[in-house]
Scaffold this motif. Structure first.
Motif, mmCIF file in Angstrom:
data_model
loop_
_atom_site.group_PDB
_atom_site.id
_atom_site.type_symbol
_atom_site.label_atom_id
_atom_site.label_comp_id
_atom_site.label_asym_id
_atom_site.label_seq_id
_atom_site.Cartn_x
_atom_site.Cartn_y
_atom_site.Cartn_z
ATOM 1 N N UNK A 199 -19.294 64.872 23.861
ATOM 2 C CA UNK A 199 -18.677 64.825 25.191
ATOM 3 C C UNK A 199 -19.658 65.159 26.310
ATOM 4 N N UNK A 200 -20.415 66.248 26.154
ATOM 5 C CA UNK A 200 -21.320 66.678 27.226
ATOM 6 C C UNK A 200 -22.357 65.603 27.523
ATOM 7 N N UNK A 201 -22.973 65.075 26.475
ATOM 8 C CA UNK A 201 -24.039 64.091 26.731
ATOM 9 C C UNK A 201 -23.473 62.772 27.255
ATOM 10 N N UNK A 202 -22.291 62.408 26.761
ATOM 11 C CA UNK A 202 -21.686 61.170 27.256
ATOM 12 C C UNK A 202 -21.283 61.302 28.735
ATOM 13 N N UNK A 203 -20.832 62.491 29.104
ATOM 14 C CA UNK A 203 -20.512 62.724 30.520
ATOM 15 C C UNK A 203 -21.759 62.637 31.380
ATOM 16 N N UNK A 204 -22.853 63.192 30.849
ATOM 17 C CA UNK A 204 -24.089 63.119 31.615
ATOM 18 C C UNK A 204 -24.515 61.662 31.780
ATOM 19 N N UNK A 263 -15.259 70.355 34.064
ATOM 20 C CA UNK A 263 -15.483 70.992 35.371
ATOM 21 C C UNK A 263 -16.752 70.467 36.018
ATOM 22 N N UNK A 264 -17.776 70.389 35.218
ATOM 23 C CA UNK A 264 -19.066 69.946 35.725
ATOM 24 C C UNK A 264 -18.960 68.568 36.354
ATOM 25 N N UNK A 265 -18.293 67.661 35.643
ATOM 26 C CA UNK A 265 -18.143 66.308 36.167
ATOM 27 C C UNK A 265 -17.368 66.324 37.486
ATOM 28 N N UNK A 266 -16.247 67.030 37.497
ATOM 29 C CA UNK A 266 -15.404 67.063 38.702
ATOM 30 C C UNK A 266 -16.173 67.591 39.910
ATOM 31 N N UNK A 267 -16.968 68.626 39.654
ATOM 32 C CA UNK A 267 -17.694 69.233 40.778
ATOM 33 C C UNK A 267 -18.742 68.301 41.363
ATOM 34 N N UNK A 268 -19.204 67.336 40.580
ATOM 35 C CA UNK A 268 -20.208 66.392 41.083
ATOM 36 C C UNK A 268 -19.613 65.433 42.115
ATOM 37 N N UNK A 269 -18.318 65.237 42.034
ATOM 38 C CA UNK A 269 -17.688 64.236 42.912
ATOM 39 C C UNK A 269 -16.433 64.811 43.579
ATOM 40 N N UNK A 270 -16.627 65.817 44.394
ATOM 41 C CA UNK A 270 -15.461 66.471 44.997
ATOM 42 C C UNK A 270 -14.713 65.498 45.920
ATOM 43 N N UNK A 271 -13.419 65.390 45.711
ATOM 44 C CA UNK A 271 -12.579 64.475 46.497
ATOM 45 C C UNK A 271 -13.111 63.043 46.470
ATOM 46 N N UNK A 272 -13.732 62.721 45.357
ATOM 47 C CA UNK A 272 -14.266 61.366 45.174
ATOM 48 C C UNK A 272 -13.756 60.763 43.860
ATOM 49 N N UNK A 273 -12.843 61.466 43.195
ATOM 50 C CA UNK A 273 -12.225 60.939 41.972
ATOM 51 C C UNK A 273 -10.720 60.933 42.188
ATOM 52 N N UNK A 274 -10.103 59.781 42.060
ATOM 53 C CA UNK A 274 -8.652 59.661 42.232
ATOM 54 C C UNK A 274 -8.024 59.321 40.885
ATOM 55 N N UNK A 275 -7.013 60.071 40.516
ATOM 56 C CA UNK A 275 -6.312 59.864 39.252
ATOM 57 C C UNK A 275 -4.871 59.418 39.520
ATOM 58 N N UNK A 286 -19.374 44.654 35.334
ATOM 59 C CA UNK A 286 -20.038 45.327 34.202
ATOM 60 C C UNK A 286 -19.066 46.270 33.506
ATOM 61 N N UNK A 287 -19.199 46.313 32.189
ATOM 62 C CA UNK A 287 -18.316 47.154 31.388
ATOM 63 C C UNK A 287 -19.162 48.078 30.543
ATOM 64 N N UNK A 288 -19.028 49.366 30.765
ATOM 65 C CA UNK A 288 -19.812 50.322 29.995
ATOM 66 C C UNK A 288 -18.889 51.071 29.056
ATOM 67 N N UNK A 289 -19.120 50.876 27.777
ATOM 68 C CA UNK A 289 -18.343 51.574 26.762
ATOM 69 C C UNK A 289 -18.982 52.936 26.490
ATOM 70 N N UNK A 290 -18.261 53.970 26.854
ATOM 71 C CA UNK A 290 -18.776 55.324 26.637
ATOM 72 C C UNK A 290 -17.789 56.045 25.731
#
Lengths: 286, 286, 286, 286
Positions: free
Chosen positions: C150-155, C180-192, C139-143
């Motif tokens: 930005x805020x609503x698209x992140x949500x 910040x909000x996004x990062x805090x939702x997935x602590x040590x669960x996002x790899x860049x 699946x491909x989600x274009x956001x």
């Protein structure tokens, strides 16, 4: 309309004074703007090697007259000369068996445009990777090989190479040994990846041998294929550290990344017309 | 007065449940504060390896009772055990011929305090490096070796090792082959540097062979010496990229830096009691 | 029917005596056969880390009782504990923009079975890579993201993560900064993957900066994403030599291979439950 | 009597057609046998660089006429030209403070003949390494530096460089910052070793910073010294893998080997007249 492409001369000849001067003088007289020039002299063997690349835009000779006009210089210095144009799209055939990491990598490089080549054909002695060929829209020729049919299947393969106008054959973990006859048809036009740091661990199951020997570093080697198995001119090698913790399985897993990167670099160097093979060695102009 | 030193147990035994628990329980019961613990299981061979280091300060057992008290556990699990103390200064003999880059490097590491060892003796089959020994104030024993006198000269050398109470012999480009008898006297106590990426290019003149083969990477290998030349357990290897531009002389020059660093790391790992040899391989705890 | 899977405990706690003993004793009492055990003590910070993996076959506790039974030990030593099972297939979402080399590499690893994961979703702020997603049936989600939305698209993106039950987010050259909000939702669960040797060349266009500075080595860095851009805990880095001959374009080309291999190794280590982040650093058990 | 030495021209000039041709034509007309020729064009900056080395034996011009005769070509192409002879023994001064690993290494390379140089002088702001200077029979000048006396002590140092006819200054972990004035006296004639992978971790205590940041690779950088601290043109860099297990102390220990090898390679390249600095970058002909 302008010609943004460049021309490349790959030269080898007996070492003697004045070669660089003769070549650069030739280009200058025809208004050639040199982009890159590298030369190497093997003083032991007394052989001179050169790669020179210049812009076609503004060059006074049309493409189809360069070879003829240059032949005066070439003959005088007993040169072996290759002339290439940067906008030619080489046609590459990939040979595989069952392992797909290398072909995945090569097809992706083609797909992203990193490799400016056509890959019209995949040849395999197994049916396993046909779906992958389909994903990328590449013809897949299953050429199953037994002791009995080897000669005729090889001839069929050679015919395919002609039919598809193949310039370069890449053995991407192809587990069949090519015959002398086959190799001689495509001198310095077949690139193989061997999954060890040659000349250590020639032959089958090199990761098992590496594990058995307890080496602290593993490697992979890409080379032109000659009739001597694993003995052809080396184009590229790469290595990585391992330790006692690595099982054979983990060596195989880590080694896959070496194989991919080494093969892709060797293919790149060949496609850029940067490789000159001689006496079972290579000059790879960087 | 406090004892800042630490104790190290090097253990190998048949793999079985409960070993880590048994060892750590032993240390805890005697108030041992573990500084470092590493273990490795070779699942194919069914062998378990462990290195554990703990502070002697506060440890309830005096040094000379540790082995005895631990023997209960060791016997129960059929362990081979080595006990070392971090404040022991090993006595190292360096064997050389004419090349001095490795011994220069080792003596400098002793001189700057990086190696906490005594180097009371240099043995050589040539007189050339005696001035270097003098510079560093180390005894120099010239033991010239011919076909005829090899056995007796080796015995003389063995006697010297006893006389100087040598713990570790380092062959720093020593160009004589040690006999089986000699090797068996110092199992896993002789470290050699070979100037190739073993198992590629065993034997003499590996840089010439590497040049001949046209490899794109050269290496060096440090290993324990066994009676099989260049076949002992590998402790450390390192490599570097080379190219067609490198003559044999330049490979030799570049290789010297590899030899120095590989030998020095192998000696360091041995001195830190981090190496366990088994079945012609090593476990090197990092 | 036998359970060939293994269980993994990842532990961190204040350093103190007896932890290894307590954990191994717990496993032994329940007939756990330890496959792998690594521990590390950060003596400066006084923190103890441990990873232990044991066979579930023969283990006396059913999976769903392990946490509860172990909590006695965990509480006594103030442990932070993660429990994983090797046969769990993590669900990974890949975020991309326009560059496709990293996602090509990740999808191929999934396709060849090297990664034992599900990749149900690709998120992108551009439509370019939708065909690639189709090729692999993902699946491909274009956001698309603007300053305003930005805020609503992140949500919306966060909601997608929940909807697809995503365990791990991989930013495969995703050119948007997460809030910040996004990062805090997935602590040590996002790899860049960052295309430089951090902390050198943070921010945009690191290859241009590297070229400008004239470095002789370039690198790539994979790290967990925190709200400080390019400042998260580093999981893996790799480098390669370059020279004055390399243009910015050739650094970009060569760097792609670094990015692929570094990102893939970081993802591998995470998937193997080998990474523990603390104080902006990581312990990566090998 | 034959002259086995070679001559080397290092050339930089605005890029234009015909330079290689002009230079090689000049050499050919005087019967110069080219041993090595490398050129590089920075197309962005429009600058051309060249290094050509030829045998003096058989060359038709005596050494002291080469510059004059070549000046016609040089002027026509607005060349900056350096002329060197391979048998000239450069005179090197080593600056040190208290750490001795780099100077040990440099002196050993001189001692074994790897470096064909004279090292007549060691300058230090501390008395600690005088015994080492004595061991190698090198003059040791103690130039203690305080805030108050810095200017006059630097002048004294500059006078020493003149007195000893120093060609190259090597800062072998010299912990004083040289003034602008000092740096300008010896442009591209002072080589420093910085114990990090620049531009990461400029300034003091880079190993502490590297540890704090949790990098997985450390490095060392050798560069020409300019008045911008740690910002001069980079000549050479090298790196090695580290892990969470490495304390600051172990980074320092491992880093010493990087510093030695990087500094020695940079000095070697300079001594071989292979380095051309421009715009805070270098061309290092290999």
């Amino acid at each position: 309309m302008k010609d943004k492409a460049s021309a490349i001369l790959l030269i080898s000849c007996p070492d003697q004074q004045g070669i660089v001067c003769a070549v650069t003088d030739f280009l200058m007289r025809h208004d050639g703007n040199i982009i890159d020039l590298e030369q190497h002299t093997d003083t032991e063997e007394g052989v001179f090697f050169m790669r020179v690349e210049w812009e076609l835009e503004g060059f006074a000779l049309p493409r189809d007259q360069i070879s003829e006009k240059f032949s005066l210089i070439a003959d005088r210095h007993q040169m072996k000369v290759e002339l290439h144009f940067s906008d030619y799209r080489p046609r590459v055939a990939i040979f595989v068996s069952k392992f797909s990491h290398c072909i995945h990598d090569l097809l992706a490089r083609r797909h992203t445009g990193e490799y400016n080549v056509d890959i019209p054909l995949i040849v395999s002695n197994h049916p396993d990777l046909e779906p992958l060929a389909k994903m990328y829209g590449v013809d897949y020729q299953l050429i199953e090989i037994t002791k009995e049919n080897k000669a005729e299947q090889e001839q069929k393969t050679i015919d395919l190479m002609r039919e598809y106008s193949i310039d370069l054959i890449v053995l991407a973990r192809y587990m069949q040994i090519l015959s002398d006859n086959f190799c001689r048809q495509f001198p310095n036009r077949i690139i193989n990846i061997h999954h060890s740091f040659l000349p250590a661990f020639v032959g089958a199951k090199p990761y098992h041998s590496a594990h058995q020997r307890g080496v602290k570093i593993i490697g992979a080697t890409s080379h032109y294929v000659t009739s001597d198995l694993d003995e052809g001119p080396i184009i590229e090698q790469e290595v990585m550290r391992v330790s006692h913790k690595d099982s054979v399985e983990s060596l195989i897993r880590k080694g896959r990344d070496l194989e991919k990167v080494v093969l892709s670099r060797a293919v790149w160097a060949h496609l850029q017309n940067r490789v000159l093979a001689y006496k079972n060695r290579t000059v790879v102009f960087s």
